[in-house]
Design an enzyme around this catalytic site. Sequence first.
Site, PDB file in Angstrom:
ATOM      1  N   GLU A  41       1.521   0.515  -4.936  1.00 15.45           N
ATOM      2  CA  GLU A  41       1.049   1.559  -5.426  1.00 15.45           C
ATOM      3  C   GLU A  41       2.537   2.782  -5.470  1.00 15.45           C
ATOM      4  O   GLU A  41       3.015   3.146  -4.750  1.00 15.45           O
ATOM      5  CB  GLU A  41       0.002   2.052  -4.408  1.00 15.45           C
ATOM      6  CG  GLU A  41      -1.674   1.712  -4.816  1.00 15.45           C
ATOM      7  CD  GLU A  41      -2.581   2.013  -3.438  1.00 15.45           C
ATOM      8  OE1 GLU A  41      -3.206   2.371  -4.151  1.00 15.45           O
ATOM      9  OE2 GLU A  41      -1.835   2.197  -2.325  1.00 15.45           O
ATOM     10  N   ASP A  77       0.748  -1.467   0.012  1.00 16.45           N
ATOM     11  CA  ASP A  77       0.333  -0.216  -0.144  1.00 16.45           C
ATOM     12  C   ASP A  77       0.204   1.326  -0.074  1.00 16.45           C
ATOM     13  O   ASP A  77       2.284   1.246   0.490  1.00 16.45           O
ATOM     14  CB  ASP A  77      -0.476  -0.160   1.364  1.00 16.45           C
ATOM     15  CG  ASP A  77      -2.005   1.097   1.240  1.00 16.45           C
ATOM     16  OD1 ASP A  77      -2.489   1.139   0.327  1.00 16.45           O
ATOM     17  OD2 ASP A  77      -1.594   2.206   1.990  1.00 16.45           O
TER      18      ASP A  77
END
Length: 637
Positions: free
Chosen positions: A349, A320
């Site tokens: 990400e 994340d």
Amino acid sequence: MNIRHYMAAVITALLLPQNATAQEQFNEVSYSPKATVFRLNAPSKPTLRLYEAGQGGKACKKVRLASAGSNQWTATVKGDLKGKFYTFDIGQGETPGVFAKAVGCNGRRGAVIDLDDTDPEGWDADRRVPTKSPAELIIYELHHRDFSIDPSSGLTHKGKYLALTEPKAIAHLKALGINAVHLLPSFDYASVDESRPDLPQYNWGYDPLNYNVPEGSYSTDAARPERRITEFKQMVQALHKAGIRVILDVVYNHTFDLAGSNFERTFPKAYYRYNADGTPSDGSACGNETASERPLMRRFMLESMKYWADEYHIDGFRVDLMGVHDIETMNLIRKEMNATDPSIFIYGEGWSAGRCAYPQEKLAMKAAIPQMPGIAAFSDDMRDALRGPFSDDHKAGFLGGVAGQEESLKAGIAGMIAHPQVDYSKVNYSKQPYATEPTQMIAYVSCHDDMCLTDRLRASIPETEYDDEQLIRLALLAQTAVFTSQGVPFMLSGEEMLRDKKGVHNSFNSPDSINHLDWNNLEAYPQVFNYYSGLIRLRKLHPAFRLGSADLVRRHLEFLPVQDCLVGFRLKNHAGGDKWNNIYVILNAGNELRTVNIPQGQYTIVCTNGEVNEAGLGEMEGGEVMVDGQSALILHD
């Protein structure tokens, strides 16, 4: 590095125990029937408190830990402590430490257990599902509660790990054809009260509390520390037996809060980044950001991921806000996973949610992927080219007939690598290739963190609000681009059921009525599931769609002349050893029928008018071929 960053690194290095390995630092509780050894890495002497219960009641024993080296403390408590609970306290508030492996209900106290007791029958024989290349992966992003909570699921263990052990769940995933399940955060998180399973509660789980313990609300009894661990392992075991890999969503970039976090209560100021004025940096947009470049946080991340891989047999990690972490740490993690099992897949990400208090050029952003071999990043370029910009739900993209997105879509189809027919000056975000290999790109059009695909189409293309046929045509067209891309394909669970979330963009704490999957849609819209499963079967049976090498992509992938809202390509000369010689894929997002020129010859159609069949749907002569509006055509010779 400026002087502030340099001094922070030096000071933190001095805080580390010089005579302790990383494993010793994070092995805070070592149990045996005769005695339990407690260790803590902290700047001042901790008090250990033992409890009979995971919640409530007073400590039954207090123990002062003794020095075992610089910032290292230890105590040995004799007797069999199995079933007892504990906390450490250096004066900042009680904490189970940073590396608790078992906790009581709601995670405020650690639990003394024998991890061997948590292994389900046959666990020693459980193995990761082998894979030759990440190009073989087909990833299905799933939230435990979404997947099984609705009565229509027919599953017994609604909202629980065990739902994914049930025959119906396994049969659904196998029929769809995916081979990797990406679990939204499944570590112990803070926002759900585990003591009230009867209370409707929902959260995605991006609010970390204890990073190395499964979340209790997904177990059948959060008050029993072993139960959540065993049931998590049973889930992994069942998926592995079905040939499905398990990928864990890890959220090391921030904690639920700063002051009350286990990091801060164990070793203040050592795990977080701060601005020049002393305030916490907030690159996560959650009130704090961790400092992966600092020794304690870096070692924590390495040991934590290694622990999940070793103890729980995890096959991969989705990181994340990977752009909050530094490049060096991500490369060290890749190196550590290679030593464990090189097939463990890592992707994340490639951005942060705000400005970080660390030099941008040292952060693991999407543009830095060439510096991180073996690590992939989501392609927002391809996502937004297809459906429109993340910043505006009501603006359409290629699917809405908006011209100008063709080059971005081509870049995504090529896997965001350098390709002689892709002009990166026309790509919407990345003005140069960010991947050195196509397996460093995640191809997707929707995930949990946004409107799901059907909601986005309805928001940006008004006609789809009342025209389900058009909605379905466009959804299937979008996924054709994803599943024929040379990147690693990724889908949100429920898209195969034409899932919607009532138009909610950020449903992180919305009720089940918003987030649930409606399994009745499988009967209402059977063509959607059939198309998904057909596309996935096509990809799995034909190596041309998953070449896995930038050189092979450049050699075998050839784009056809672009038209407004139409992109086509050929996979030529038995690409990747494929049994088909030339494969043509044409994506027409325009409303009208289009014509495309391909060489003369006899072709077999395998995808047309919302239907996919690898065995063939009919024959077609080459030359000038016609492609229906808002649909894909795939054929081969």
